[in-house]
Design a protein around this motif. Structure first.
Motif, PDB file in Angstrom:
ATOM      1  N   ALA A 112      -0.064   5.468  -5.371  1.00  0.00           N
ATOM      2  CA  ALA A 112       0.128   6.733  -4.662  1.00  0.00           C
ATOM      3  C   ALA A 112       1.088   6.551  -3.488  1.00  0.00           C
ATOM      4  N   TYR A 113       0.961   5.446  -2.769  1.00  0.00           N
ATOM      5  CA  TYR A 113       1.867   5.168  -1.654  1.00  0.00           C
ATOM      6  C   TYR A 113       3.309   5.073  -2.141  1.00  0.00           C
ATOM      7  N   ASN A 114       3.522   4.270  -3.170  1.00  0.00           N
ATOM      8  CA  ASN A 114       4.889   4.072  -3.660  1.00  0.00           C
ATOM      9  C   ASN A 114       5.492   5.360  -4.217  1.00  0.00           C
ATOM     10  N   LEU A 115       4.679   6.168  -4.870  1.00  0.00           N
ATOM     11  CA  LEU A 115       5.170   7.453  -5.386  1.00  0.00           C
ATOM     12  C   LEU A 115       5.467   8.436  -4.257  1.00  0.00           C
ATOM     13  N   ALA A 116       4.609   8.444  -3.249  1.00  0.00           N
ATOM     14  CA  ALA A 116       4.829   9.329  -2.107  1.00  0.00           C
ATOM     15  C   ALA A 116       6.105   8.952  -1.360  1.00  0.00           C
ATOM     16  N   VAL A 117       6.371   7.658  -1.250  1.00  0.00           N
ATOM     17  CA  VAL A 117       7.615   7.196  -0.629  1.00  0.00           C
ATOM     18  C   VAL A 117       8.812   7.738  -1.407  1.00  0.00           C
ATOM     19  N   ILE A 118       8.765   7.615  -2.730  1.00  0.00           N
ATOM     20  CA  ILE A 118       9.861   8.119  -3.568  1.00  0.00           C
ATOM     21  C   ILE A 118      10.016   9.628  -3.377  1.00  0.00           C
ATOM     22  N   LYS A 119       8.898  10.342  -3.325  1.00  0.00           N
ATOM     23  CA  LYS A 119       8.939  11.793  -3.106  1.00  0.00           C
ATOM     24  C   LYS A 119       9.600  12.119  -1.769  1.00  0.00           C
ATOM     25  N   GLY A 120       9.236  11.369  -0.729  1.00  0.00           N
ATOM     26  CA  GLY A 120       9.812  11.597   0.584  1.00  0.00           C
ATOM     27  C   GLY A 120      11.310  11.373   0.614  1.00  0.00           C
ATOM     28  N   ILE A 121      11.770  10.413  -0.189  1.00  0.00           N
ATOM     29  CA  ILE A 121      13.210  10.135  -0.249  1.00  0.00           C
ATOM     30  C   ILE A 121      13.943  11.241  -1.006  1.00  0.00           C
ATOM     31  N   ILE A 122      13.451  11.601  -2.189  1.00  0.00           N
ATOM     32  CA  ILE A 122      14.211  12.585  -2.985  1.00  0.00           C
ATOM     33  C   ILE A 122      14.199  13.969  -2.349  1.00  0.00           C
ATOM     34  N   SER A 182      18.653   5.744   4.586  1.00  0.00           N
ATOM     35  CA  SER A 182      17.498   4.967   5.028  1.00  0.00           C
ATOM     36  C   SER A 182      16.304   5.885   5.231  1.00  0.00           C
ATOM     37  N   PRO A 183      15.092   5.396   4.967  1.00  0.00           N
ATOM     38  CA  PRO A 183      13.918   6.221   5.264  1.00  0.00           C
ATOM     39  C   PRO A 183      13.800   6.545   6.748  1.00  0.00           C
ATOM     40  N   LEU A 184      14.362   5.686   7.595  1.00  0.00           N
ATOM     41  CA  LEU A 184      14.291   5.944   9.029  1.00  0.00           C
ATOM     42  C   LEU A 184      15.166   7.102   9.460  1.00  0.00           C
ATOM     43  N   ASP A 185      16.087   7.522   8.593  1.00  0.00           N
ATOM     44  CA  ASP A 185      16.923   8.682   8.894  1.00  0.00           C
ATOM     45  C   ASP A 185      16.181   9.998   8.665  1.00  0.00           C
ATOM     46  N   ILE A 186      14.980   9.902   8.083  1.00  0.00           N
ATOM     47  CA  ILE A 186      14.186  11.098   7.776  1.00  0.00           C
ATOM     48  C   ILE A 186      13.103  11.254   8.837  1.00  0.00           C
ATOM     49  N   LYS A 187      13.176  12.332   9.587  1.00  0.00           N
ATOM     50  CA  LYS A 187      12.236  12.563  10.683  1.00  0.00           C
ATOM     51  C   LYS A 187      10.793  12.617  10.176  1.00  0.00           C
ATOM     52  N   LEU A 216       3.253  -2.626  -1.347  1.00  0.00           N
ATOM     53  CA  LEU A 216       3.557  -1.317  -0.771  1.00  0.00           C
ATOM     54  C   LEU A 216       5.034  -1.304  -0.397  1.00  0.00           C
ATOM     55  N   VAL A 217       5.780  -0.423  -1.017  1.00  0.00           N
ATOM     56  CA  VAL A 217       7.247  -0.454  -0.895  1.00  0.00           C
ATOM     57  C   VAL A 217       7.718   0.743  -0.079  1.00  0.00           C
ATOM     58  N   CYS A 218       8.359   0.457   1.064  1.00  0.00           N
ATOM     59  CA  CYS A 218       8.686   1.484   2.054  1.00  0.00           C
ATOM     60  C   CYS A 218      10.050   2.125   1.844  1.00  0.00           C
ATOM     61  N   ALA A 219      10.747   1.793   0.765  1.00  0.00           N
ATOM     62  CA  ALA A 219      12.071   2.329   0.418  1.00  0.00           C
ATOM     63  C   ALA A 219      13.209   1.613   1.121  1.00  0.00           C
ATOM     64  N   GLY A 220      12.901   0.624   1.942  1.00  0.00           N
ATOM     65  CA  GLY A 220      13.944  -0.174   2.571  1.00  0.00           C
ATOM     66  C   GLY A 220      14.153  -1.477   1.816  1.00  0.00           C
ATOM     67  N   LEU A 221      15.357  -2.030   1.898  1.00  0.00           N
ATOM     68  CA  LEU A 221      15.631  -3.294   1.216  1.00  0.00           C
ATOM     69  C   LEU A 221      14.866  -4.460   1.837  1.00  0.00           C
ATOM     70  N   GLY A 222      14.369  -4.280   3.067  1.00  0.00           N
ATOM     71  CA  GLY A 222      13.577  -5.331   3.690  1.00  0.00           C
ATOM     72  C   GLY A 222      12.201  -5.484   3.080  1.00  0.00           C
ATOM     73  N   CYS A 223      11.751  -4.454   2.362  1.00  0.00           N
ATOM     74  CA  CYS A 223      10.451  -4.523   1.679  1.00  0.00           C
ATOM     75  C   CYS A 223      10.545  -5.452   0.470  1.00  0.00           C
ATOM     76  N   PRO A 224       9.442  -6.080   0.093  1.00  0.00           N
ATOM     77  CA  PRO A 224       9.421  -6.717  -1.222  1.00  0.00           C
ATOM     78  C   PRO A 224       9.767  -5.676  -2.283  1.00  0.00           C
ATOM     79  N   TYR A 249      14.583  -6.407  10.161  1.00  0.00           N
ATOM     80  CA  TYR A 249      14.217  -5.724   8.926  1.00  0.00           C
ATOM     81  C   TYR A 249      15.404  -4.927   8.405  1.00  0.00           C
ATOM     82  N   ASP A 250      15.621  -4.987   7.116  1.00  0.00           N
ATOM     83  CA  ASP A 250      16.724  -4.254   6.493  1.00  0.00           C
ATOM     84  C   ASP A 250      16.213  -2.900   6.008  1.00  0.00           C
ATOM     85  N   TRP A 251      16.576  -1.844   6.735  1.00  0.00           N
ATOM     86  CA  TRP A 251      16.085  -0.507   6.419  1.00  0.00           C
ATOM     87  C   TRP A 251      17.016   0.274   5.511  1.00  0.00           C
TER      88      TRP A 251
END
Length: 236
Positions: free
Chosen positions: A80-90, A97-102, A141-149, A228-230
């Motif tokens: 659910a976390y990984n899918l929600a991250v993808i939803k937040g990006i699209i 970067s995910p950090l560009d999204i308020k 848990l993948v945060c959408a940044g390249l610094g994540c596994p 961290y590589d965001w």
């Protein structure tokens, strides 16, 4: 007759619950196999046709999971976390970067298992708080940044979750780009700095890392944290 109807009703609820859970894992698996490659996500293709992701999140919003059923609970919320991250990006794609999204991690909410929850609350209150000795969450848990596994192209499933957690942790901690060893010096991800408490229950961060490494880091090695590589983990 009344007792029979009650029993049938209860069984139908239980069957429907198990079917929904199984459906979620199966459909998540197919979705990831379609849109994930080499640890990166094809956000562009999902953006063009978001119906598959939206269906998964609709299913996830209605699922009820019991913490006592540990592997089902953990597998559900990792997916659910990984899918929600993808939803937040699209929802904000294209982005660099995910950090560009308020409010990406701490304000934006997702309907999961009957509750509205942020990514930070899911990670910290649903998973870390309930399972304080399971630091391997940080490698799935993948945060959408390249610094994540890297994200994997398959769903996390209750029946094989232990194997998956172990496999991804071993992979990350033996990756020379993730754990950078140079003689008596070692650079490790800021992940270990932010969540130090998770990795030091029984020793130092290096003790934890060495538990999973084939080539052990020498005792007394000088530790530092690299930035961290965001940048977005988008398929190029």
């Amino acid at each position: 007759m009344k007792k029979t109807l009650i029993v049938l009703f209860v069984l139908s609820i239980q069957f429907g619950f198990s079917q929904t859970t199984a459906d979620f894992f199966n459909k998540t698996d197919r979705f990831l196999k379609t849109h994930v490659s080499n640890g990166r996500v094809d956000y562009k293709s999902i953006k063009k046709k978001p119906s598959g992701l939206d269906e998964l999140l609709r299913i996830a919003s209605k699922i009820k999971v019991d913490k006592s059923k540990t592997t089902t609970y953990q597998a559900f919320y990792i997916n659910a976390y990984n899918l929600a991250v993808i939803k937040g990006i699209i929802d904000n794609y294209p982005t660099k970067s995910p950090l560009d999204i308020k409010g990406f991690f701490d304000k934006n909410t997702y309907a999961l298992a009957g509750n509205k929850i942020t990514l930070n609350n899911l990670e910290n209150n649903i998973l870390r708080k309930n399972f304080p000795n399971e630091a391997r969450f940080h490698f799935v848990l993948v945060c959408a940044g390249l610094g994540c596994p890297p994200i994997i192209a398959t769903a996390y499933r209750p029946t094989v979750l232990e194997k998956q957690l172990q496999q991804q942790t071993v992979k990350a901690l033996n990756n020379p780009d993730f754990i950078k060893v140079k003689g008596e010096k070692v650079q490790i991800s800021q992940l270990f700095e932010w969540y130090k408490v998770d990795f030091t229950h029984h020793g130092s961060e290096i003790d934890y890392i060495n538990t999973f490494r084939k080539e052990k880091i020498t005792e007394g090695a000088k530790v530092s944290y690299y930035p961290y590589d965001w940048r977005l983990n988008d398929i190029q």
